[in-house]
Scaffold this motif. Structure first.
Motif, PDB file in Angstrom:
ATOM      1  N   ASN A   1      -4.486  -3.297  -4.585  1.00 46.72           N
ATOM      2  CA  ASN A   1      -3.086  -2.997  -4.868  1.00 46.72           C
ATOM      3  C   ASN A   1      -2.307  -4.247  -5.247  1.00 46.72           C
ATOM      4  OD1 ASN A   1      -3.308  -0.257  -4.480  1.00 46.72           O
ATOM      5  ND2 ASN A   1      -2.732  -0.308  -2.337  1.00 46.72           N
TER       6      ASN A   1
ATOM      7  N   SER B   1      -3.781  -4.270   0.249  1.00 41.88           N
ATOM      8  CA  SER B   1      -5.172  -4.481  -0.113  1.00 41.88           C
ATOM      9  C   SER B   1      -5.238  -5.352  -1.363  1.00 41.88           C
ATOM     10  CB  SER B   1      -5.847  -3.132  -0.390  1.00 41.88           C
ATOM     11  OG  SER B   1      -5.284  -2.519  -1.542  1.00 41.88           O
TER      12      SER B   1
ATOM     13  N   SER C   1       4.049   0.805  -4.057  1.00 44.20           N
ATOM     14  CA  SER C   1       2.920   0.262  -4.815  1.00 44.20           C
ATOM     15  C   SER C   1       3.091   0.237  -6.324  1.00 44.20           C
ATOM     16  CB  SER C   1       1.658   1.077  -4.479  1.00 44.20           C
ATOM     17  OG  SER C   1       1.881   2.462  -4.714  1.00 44.20           O
TER      18      SER C   1
ATOM     19  N   ASN D   1      -7.151   0.166   7.845  1.00 48.06           N
ATOM     20  CA  ASN D   1      -6.095  -0.539   7.114  1.00 48.06           C
ATOM     21  C   ASN D   1      -5.219  -1.332   8.082  1.00 48.06           C
ATOM     22  OD1 ASN D   1      -4.264  -1.414   5.284  1.00 48.06           O
ATOM     23  ND2 ASN D   1      -3.274   0.559   4.981  1.00 48.06           N
TER      24      ASN D   1
ATOM     25  N   LYS E   1      -5.075   8.975  -0.294  1.00 47.13           N
ATOM     26  CA  LYS E   1      -3.873   8.145  -0.150  1.00 47.13           C
ATOM     27  C   LYS E   1      -4.127   6.711  -0.599  1.00 47.13           C
ATOM     28  CE  LYS E   1      -0.327   6.729   3.160  1.00 47.13           C
ATOM     29  NZ  LYS E   1       0.149   6.772   4.549  1.00 47.13           N
ATOM     30  N   GLN E   2      -5.185   6.088  -0.127  1.00 44.10           N
ATOM     31  CA  GLN E   2      -5.509   4.702  -0.488  1.00 44.10           C
ATOM     32  C   GLN E   2      -6.995   4.651  -0.826  1.00 44.10           C
ATOM     33  OE1 GLN E   2      -4.262   2.170   2.716  1.00 44.10           O
ATOM     34  NE2 GLN E   2      -2.146   2.858   2.614  1.00 44.10           N
TER      35      GLN E   2
ATOM     36  N   ASP F   1       0.824  -1.199   0.000  1.00 48.76           N
ATOM     37  CA  ASP F   1       0.000   0.000   0.000  1.00 48.76           C
ATOM     38  C   ASP F   1       0.865   1.257   0.000  1.00 48.76           C
ATOM     39  OD1 ASP F   1      -2.232  -1.582   0.076  1.00 48.76           O
ATOM     40  OD2 ASP F   1      -2.478  -1.458   2.251  1.00 48.76           O
TER      41      ASP F   1
END
Length: 265
Positions: free
Chosen positions: A41, A38, A12, A65, A253-254, A9
Motif C-alpha cells: 500500500n 503494508s 489508501s 496486520n 479487505k487487505q 491500509d
C-alpha cells in the motif's frame, strides 16, 4: 502543534490523502506527518507521500496486520512529549482506535478523524471532536461535534478561519499545483504501464497463475513491475480488479494473495 497519523491500509487512495491535507489547512500547520501500512500500500502512495512530505513507516511482514498498533504506539509517545500536540489527526475510521482516543482526550488533546464515509465506524464518531469525510463527489464534507472543554470552544476556530483567509489565497497556487501532480499519479496508478493490458499478457508474465492456485501478491506484483505491465507506483490490486471474472484477491479487505480463475467453456 498538529500531528497527522495516516493508516495507509485504511486511507489508501492518493486522492483521499491530498483532499485531507487541503481540508486540514484550516486547522493550521501540520508539523508531524506519518503514514503506516503494508509495503504494497505504501508503494502505491509513494509519490503523494513524497509531494506532501509524509514519512512512511512500513509494517513488518507478519500474518497479523500491525498497522493500528504501530500508529497507536507513536501517538501515545508523541502525546507524552513536551510540548505535547494540540491536535492529533487519525487517518482512519476504524473503531480499533477508540481506546487510544480516550487516553489522548484525557491528556487534553483535540482529536480529528479523516476517513472515507463508507469506512467510518459509527461507534467511533463520538470519540472525535471533528470528523472529515473524503472521497465524495462534492469534495470533503465535515462534521463539527460539540466540544465540552473550556479551552476548545466553538468561536475560536471561527476566528482562526477569518485570519487565515489571506493565507489560503496565497497558498491557492501551491494547492492547485499539488492537485495537478496528484491527478497525474492517480491516472498513472489506474492505467499502469503504456499499452493495453490483457489477461493473457498477465499470464504470460506470471505463468504460475495458470495453475489456478493462489500466489503471493507481492511476488506477482514484482514480476508485473519488472515486465513494465505495472507502473512504478501502481498498486497491483487495482490491476486485478479490472478483471474480476478472471482473478480473485484474498482476503477481500487487505489482499495478499491472488488466484487465476480459468474461463469455463
Amino acid at each position: 502543534m498538529i500531528v497527522f497519523l495516516i493508516d495507509a491500509d485504511n486511507l489508501s487512495a492518493p486522492a483521499w490523502i491530498e483532499e485531507a491535507f487541503q481540508e486540514l489547512e484550516s486547522e493550521g500547520e501540520i508539523s508531524i506527518r506519518r503514514a503506516y501500512g503494508s509495503a504494497e500500500n505504501l508503494r502505491g502512495l509513494a509519490e503523494v507521500l513524497r509531494v506532501l512530505a509524509v514519512r512512511p513507516f512500513a509494517n513488518l511482514y507478519l500474518t497479523k496486520n500491525t498497522t493500528d498498533l504501530a500508529l497507536a504506539v507513536d501517538a501515545m509517545e508523541l502525546a507524552c512529549q513536551t510540548p505535547r500536540p494540540k491536535t492529533i489527526v487519525i487517518g482512519s475510521g476504524d473503531a480499533d482506535f477508540v481506546p487510544l482516543l480516550v487516553r489522548l482526550r484525557e491528556r487534553g488533546i483535540r482529536l480529528v478523524c479523516v476517513s472515507e464515509q463508507s469506512k467510518m465506524a459509527s461507534e467511533a464518531v463520538s470519540a472525535y471532536n471533528r470528523v472529515i469525510h473524503v472521497g465524495q463527489n462534492k469534495g470533503a464534507q465535515t462534521r463539527q461535534l460539540p466540544i465540552t472543554s473550556g479551552k476548545q470552544s466553538l468561536p475560536a476556530p471561527k476566528k482562526v478561519a477569518v485570519k487565515k483567509v489571506p493565507a489560503k489565497k496565497v497558498a491557492a497556487k501551491q494547492v492547485a499545483s499539488k492537485k495537478a501532480a496528484i491527478k497525474k499519479i492517480v491516472e498513472k496508478s489506474a492505467t499502469g504501464a503504456s499499452g493495453e493490458i490483457t489477461v493473457q499478457r498477465i499470464l504470460d508474465v506470471v505463468p504460475g497463475l495458470k495453475s489456478g492456485k493462489s500466489q503471493r501478491l507481492g511476488d506477482v506484483a514484482k514480476l508485473l513491475h519488472d515486465a513494465k505491465l505495472l507502473g512504478k507506483n501502481a498498486a497491483s490490486p487495482k490491476l486485478f480488479k479490472k478483471f474480476p471474472r478472471h482473478f480473485e484477491l484474498t482476503p477481500a479487505k487487505q489482499p495478499n494473495e491472488v488466484r487465476y480463475i480459468p474461463s469455463s467453456r
